[in-house]
Design a protein around this motif. Structure first.
Motif, mmCIF file in Angstrom:
data_model
loop_
_atom_site.group_PDB
_atom_site.id
_atom_site.type_symbol
_atom_site.label_atom_id
_atom_site.label_comp_id
_atom_site.label_asym_id
_atom_site.label_seq_id
_atom_site.Cartn_x
_atom_site.Cartn_y
_atom_site.Cartn_z
ATOM 1 N N GLY A 249 0.773 -1.228 0.000
ATOM 2 C CA GLY A 249 0.000 0.000 0.000
ATOM 3 C C GLY A 249 0.805 1.278 0.000
ATOM 4 O O GLY A 249 2.021 1.283 -0.224
ATOM 5 N N GLY A 250 0.105 2.384 0.236
ATOM 6 C CA GLY A 250 0.731 3.690 0.231
ATOM 7 C C GLY A 250 -0.227 4.727 0.770
ATOM 8 O O GLY A 250 -1.363 4.424 1.139
ATOM 9 N N LEU A 251 0.242 5.951 0.808
ATOM 10 C CA LEU A 251 -0.543 7.046 1.372
ATOM 11 C C LEU A 251 -1.604 7.544 0.396
ATOM 12 O O LEU A 251 -1.347 7.702 -0.796
ATOM 13 N N TYR A 252 -2.792 7.793 0.932
ATOM 14 C CA TYR A 252 -3.831 8.537 0.228
ATOM 15 C C TYR A 252 -4.200 9.688 1.138
ATOM 16 O O TYR A 252 -4.762 9.485 2.211
ATOM 17 N N LYS A 253 -3.790 10.910 0.712
ATOM 18 C CA LYS A 253 -3.862 12.076 1.591
ATOM 19 C C LYS A 253 -2.988 11.794 2.812
ATOM 20 O O LYS A 253 -1.788 11.604 2.681
ATOM 21 N N ASP A 254 -3.536 11.658 3.996
ATOM 22 C CA ASP A 254 -2.701 11.437 5.182
ATOM 23 C C ASP A 254 -2.847 10.027 5.755
ATOM 24 O O ASP A 254 -2.360 9.760 6.855
ATOM 25 N N VAL A 255 -3.486 9.144 5.025
ATOM 26 C CA VAL A 255 -3.739 7.792 5.530
ATOM 27 C C VAL A 255 -3.037 6.770 4.635
ATOM 28 O O VAL A 255 -3.167 6.799 3.411
ATOM 29 N N TRP A 256 -2.310 5.843 5.264
ATOM 30 C CA TRP A 256 -1.642 4.762 4.529
ATOM 31 C C TRP A 256 -2.553 3.534 4.613
ATOM 32 O O TRP A 256 -2.841 3.028 5.689
ATOM 33 N N TYR A 257 -2.988 3.078 3.459
ATOM 34 C CA TYR A 257 -3.868 1.912 3.417
ATOM 35 C C TYR A 257 -3.070 0.651 3.080
ATOM 36 O O TYR A 257 -2.476 0.548 2.003
ATOM 37 N N ILE A 258 -3.048 -0.264 4.024
ATOM 38 C CA ILE A 258 -2.380 -1.548 3.823
ATOM 39 C C ILE A 258 -3.442 -2.645 3.693
ATOM 40 O O ILE A 258 -4.613 -2.438 3.999
#
Length: 385
Positions: A249-258
């Motif tokens: 995963g990676g960051l979307y805005k300020d949230v890292w989605y794994i």
């Protein structure tokens, strides 16, 4: 004739009459409909029960958290005149084999292609998402019509196409376009292939498509080949000596989605003999974390997969300078499934991977255990540029 003889004769005639009457009743009784439940080994979102005159399909997971089951009756055209089914017992009654169908998700395409029934597809919402070459050819030839978006399907165009069936995709049951289409007498059948959590579970949905086209034997054969290839690849991965750690995963805005520990991707990594850092979590979908939480736990991960939609190290660095702190970045061990695209930008992975988990697993093995698959060319994953 004595009274005694007459009495015996009378009793005998009554018995014969009763036997004949019973026999006649047995002859006039309709034969019970034989039932055969199709074997579904991995998928949990549907069941198939084949009766003497029709096939019943039940969808139990049309979308995540769905509390409603959908039941569909599939009747061969030659049986339509001979069978009467209560319409209130089924969400749709469909004549088979289907000759004109509208599909709503790219995940539907590989199964229809494998079954050899792509010519039945007449419409699709947002055709630019499609990457399949034979399907794109049919779009270019004007044989598959653009329908807008799944949430706002152009119902007027659908009614002009006059399909026999809409294969629906939904996150809930509030699609107003589907309601309009159903009121016009066109059956809508929900497909929940995307809800399945295991690689082989998703792939087994080819058996869901098959009865609509009377292609059950073909579907069984195709799935068996995929299952065998996946099982063999999984066994090969177990021969690897090292078990690399993986971040997703990676960051979307300020949230890292794994990926959650019980997700589709986590299952792939387990079968590829890798140590997924969040394998102990119970989530079947994504998990939102802060950048700090991910750095703390996965900064030293050997590999990093699916860094959002970024396709190069320059993009990653520009998106967030903190990405440079990860070992996988500095060691150039970042791989993406979003680089390979179709002619109009559709992502090949999200279209084909659910139906071909064996290819996904081999891709991951080739990345995580170099040398186990000699001269292997990945189908989906590419190193960042």
């Amino acid at each position: 004739m004595s009274k005694k003889q007459f009495y015996k004769l009378f009793i005998g005639m009554v018995c014969v009459s009763i036997l004949i009457s019973c026999g006649e009743k047995r002859k006039t009784q309709s034969k019970p409909i034989s039932q055969q439940v199709s074997q579904i080994e991995y998928a949990t979102g549907f069941t198939i029960q084949k009766n003497q005159q029709f096939t019943e399909i039940k969808v139990t997971s049309a979308w995540p958290g769905s509390e409603r089951n959908f039941t569909y009756a599939l009747v061969p055209r030659e049986n339509l005149a001979a069978i009467t089914l209560p319409s209130d017992a089924y969400d749709a009654i469909v004549a088979t084999p289907v000759e004109r169908i509208v599909i709503t998700s790219t995940t539907h395409i590989p199964s229809l292609d494998a079954l050899g029934v792509l010519e039945s597809v007449v419409g699709f919402p947002n055709t630019d998402l499609i990457s399949s070459l034979p399907t794109r050819e049919r779009i270019d030839q004007g044989l598959i019509t653009e329908l807008g978006t799944n949430e706002n399907i152009n119902t007027e165009v659908v009614l002009e196409l006059n399909p026999e069936l809409i294969m629906g995709f939904g996150i809930n049951d509030t699609n107003k376009a589907y309601d309009v289409i159903k009121r016009a007498g066109i059956p809508v059948v929900y497909n929940g292939d995307w809800v399945e959590k295991t690689p082989l579970g998703k792939a087994e949905w080819i058996k869901f498509f098959a009865p609509f086209f009377q292609k059950e034997k073909e579907a069984d054969r195709i799935f068996e080949e995929i299952e065998t290839a996946y099982t063999e690849a999984k066994a090969l991965a177990q021969r690897a000596i090292e078990k690399p750690t993986v971040l997703t995963g990676g960051l979307y805005k300020d949230v890292w989605y794994i990926s959650g520990g019980k997700s589709w991707m986590a299952q792939f990594l387990a079968d590829a003999n890798a140590e997924y850092i969040w394998s102990d979590t119970e989530e079947t979908g994504g998990i939102g974390l802060s950048l700090e939480a991910v750095l703390e736990k996965a900064q030293k991960a050997d590999y990093w997969l699916n860094p959002s939609l970024h396709t190069s190290y320059a993009e990653l660095e520009k998106a967030n300078a903190h990405y440079l702190q990860f070992s996988a970045f500095s060691n150039k061990k970042v791989y993406s499934n979003a680089i390979k695209k179709g002619a109009t930008g559709g992502l090949v992975f999200y279209e084909l991977a659910p139906q071909r988990p064996d290819l996904v697993l081999k891709d991951l093995i080739s990345i995580l255990h170099p040398g186990l698959l000699e001269d292997y060319e990945p189908h989906f994953y590419r190193p960042l540029q």
